[in-house]
Design an enzyme around this catalytic site. Sequence first.
Site, short mmCIF file in Angstrom:
data_model
loop_
_atom_site.label_atom_id
_atom_site.label_comp_id
_atom_site.label_asym_id
_atom_site.label_seq_id
_atom_site.Cartn_x
_atom_site.Cartn_y
_atom_site.Cartn_z
N SER A 140 -13.91 -2.13 -15.79
CA SER A 140 -14.14 -3.39 -16.53
C SER A 140 -15.49 -3.96 -16.13
O SER A 140 -16.00 -4.89 -16.76
CB SER A 140 -13.03 -4.40 -16.19
N CYS B 266 -8.89 -1.19 17.85
CA CYS B 266 -9.76 -0.19 18.50
C CYS B 266 -10.42 0.75 17.50
O CYS B 266 -11.15 1.66 17.87
CB CYS B 266 -8.92 0.63 19.50
N HIS C 136 -14.95 1.74 -2.42
CA HIS C 136 -13.89 0.84 -1.96
C HIS C 136 -12.94 1.52 -0.98
O HIS C 136 -11.85 1.02 -0.74
CB HIS C 136 -13.10 0.29 -3.16
N TYR D 71 0.82 -1.21 0.00
CA TYR D 71 0.00 0.00 0.00
C TYR D 71 0.86 1.26 0.00
O TYR D 71 0.51 2.27 -0.60
CB TYR D 71 -1.02 -0.04 1.15
N CYS E 235 -7.07 1.33 13.05
CA CYS E 235 -6.56 0.21 13.86
C CYS E 235 -7.58 -0.93 13.85
O CYS E 235 -8.77 -0.71 14.06
CB CYS E 235 -6.36 0.70 15.30
N1 APR Z 1 -10.08 5.86 -20.29
C1 APR Z 1 -11.19 5.09 -20.08
N2 APR Z 1 -11.11 3.79 -19.72
C2 APR Z 1 -9.89 3.25 -19.56
C3 APR Z 1 -8.69 3.99 -19.76
C4 APR Z 1 -8.84 5.35 -20.14
N3 APR Z 1 -7.77 6.14 -20.36
N4 APR Z 1 -7.63 3.16 -19.53
C5 APR Z 1 -8.14 1.96 -19.19
N5 APR Z 1 -9.49 2.01 -19.22
C6 APR Z 1 -10.44 0.96 -18.89
C7 APR Z 1 -10.03 -0.45 -19.28
O1 APR Z 1 -10.44 -0.73 -20.61
C8 APR Z 1 -10.84 -1.28 -18.27
O2 APR Z 1 -12.14 -1.55 -18.76
O3 APR Z 1 -10.55 0.94 -17.48
C9 APR Z 1 -10.95 -0.35 -17.05
C10 APR Z 1 -10.07 -0.78 -15.89
O4 APR Z 1 -10.56 -2.01 -15.43
P1 APR Z 1 -9.91 -2.64 -14.13
O5 APR Z 1 -8.42 -2.59 -14.24
O6 APR Z 1 -10.59 -3.95 -13.91
O7 APR Z 1 -10.29 -1.62 -12.97
P2 APR Z 1 -11.67 -1.49 -12.21
O8 APR Z 1 -12.83 -1.81 -13.10
O9 APR Z 1 -11.68 -0.15 -11.58
O10 APR Z 1 -11.52 -2.61 -11.07
C11 APR Z 1 -12.54 -2.67 -10.11
O11 APR Z 1 -11.22 -4.29 -8.89
O12 APR Z 1 -9.17 -4.99 -8.06
C12 APR Z 1 -10.37 -4.38 -7.73
O13 APR Z 1 -10.71 -2.89 -5.95
C13 APR Z 1 -10.16 -2.97 -7.23
O14 APR Z 1 -11.63 -1.05 -7.49
C14 APR Z 1 -10.97 -2.10 -8.19
C15 APR Z 1 -11.95 -3.08 -8.79
#
Ligand code: APR
Length: 246
Positions: free
Chosen positions: A189, A130, A119, A67, A127
């Site tokens: 996604s 607590c 999220h 992190y 903590c």
């Molecule tokens: N503009 C628009 N979309 C974009 C761009 C951009 N410049 N670059 C990438 N993308 C799109 C990709 O095509 C994909 O569909 O953003 C999406 C990213 O998908 P993920 O990497 O799966 O991210 P996300 O959907 O936010 O994941 C959801 O998964 O791991 C967990 O907690 C984490 O909040 C996250 C959750």
Amino acid sequence: MIAFSEKLIEKLSGAQRVVFLTGSGISAESGIPTFRGNEGLWKNFRPEELANFKAFIKNPARVWEWYQFRRDIILSAKPNAGHLAIREFEKFFPSVTVVTQNVDNLHRLAGSSNILELHGNIMKNYCIRCSKRYDFQTFENSLSSPKCECGGLIRPDVVWFGENLNESVFAEAEDTVASADIVFVAGSSNIVYPAALLPQHAVNNGVYTVEINIERSELSGVLDEVLLGPSGTVIPELIKKIAGQK
Ligand code: APR
């Protein structure tokens, strides 16, 4: 110049309540890696080893370090044109809400007024014994996972795999989405639940839904429109179009 559909322009011209459901893609142009896709974080790291409570208890230093690594990337990132254009929507519509899966704080830094962080937020910590809350500055450089005054381990205030989202935040997100005039689904996604329920909830409530993504996502087929392109280009062009109309 992007040719926006007449339907979208018509929907926007009468809209009062606009919602942006955002994922990590909206921060990609700020230099923050997304999770999936070619350069995604989950390509080089295993979420089950880093983003869940069991992994944290097993190896708190390792998870804390991960992190800190992500915070360092985020701290050097700035809101991009997509975040700023979303904030600009507030000048043209009475109600604009951002419902984000992102923990990177960039919508807040961009100046958006109404943000629901599904999220959590990587800059906040608490903590596990607590529940005392700590800002990340308290131990900005410590690599080993810090301890609370009570002796409990301190963890990032983010939702890990297998954990529930904050119920009231999610309920508010559902209500906001269901009562919107238009919902933009940008940079996700749409495969992580329950966040991915929200676009479907909008559709089920007859809300006009528009995806903004560089490629089609899991939900493209159920949404009303898909605008293919980087959010840092599409959203600023949309706000320019709206400004020109008003
Ligand atoms: N503009 C628009 N979309 C974009 C761009 C951009 N410049 N670059 C990438 N993308 C799109 C990709 O095509 C994909 O569909 O953003 C999406 C990213 O998908 P993920 O990497 O799966 O991210 P996300 O959907 O936010 O994941 C959801 O998964 O791991 C967990 O907690 C984490 O909040 C996250 C959750």
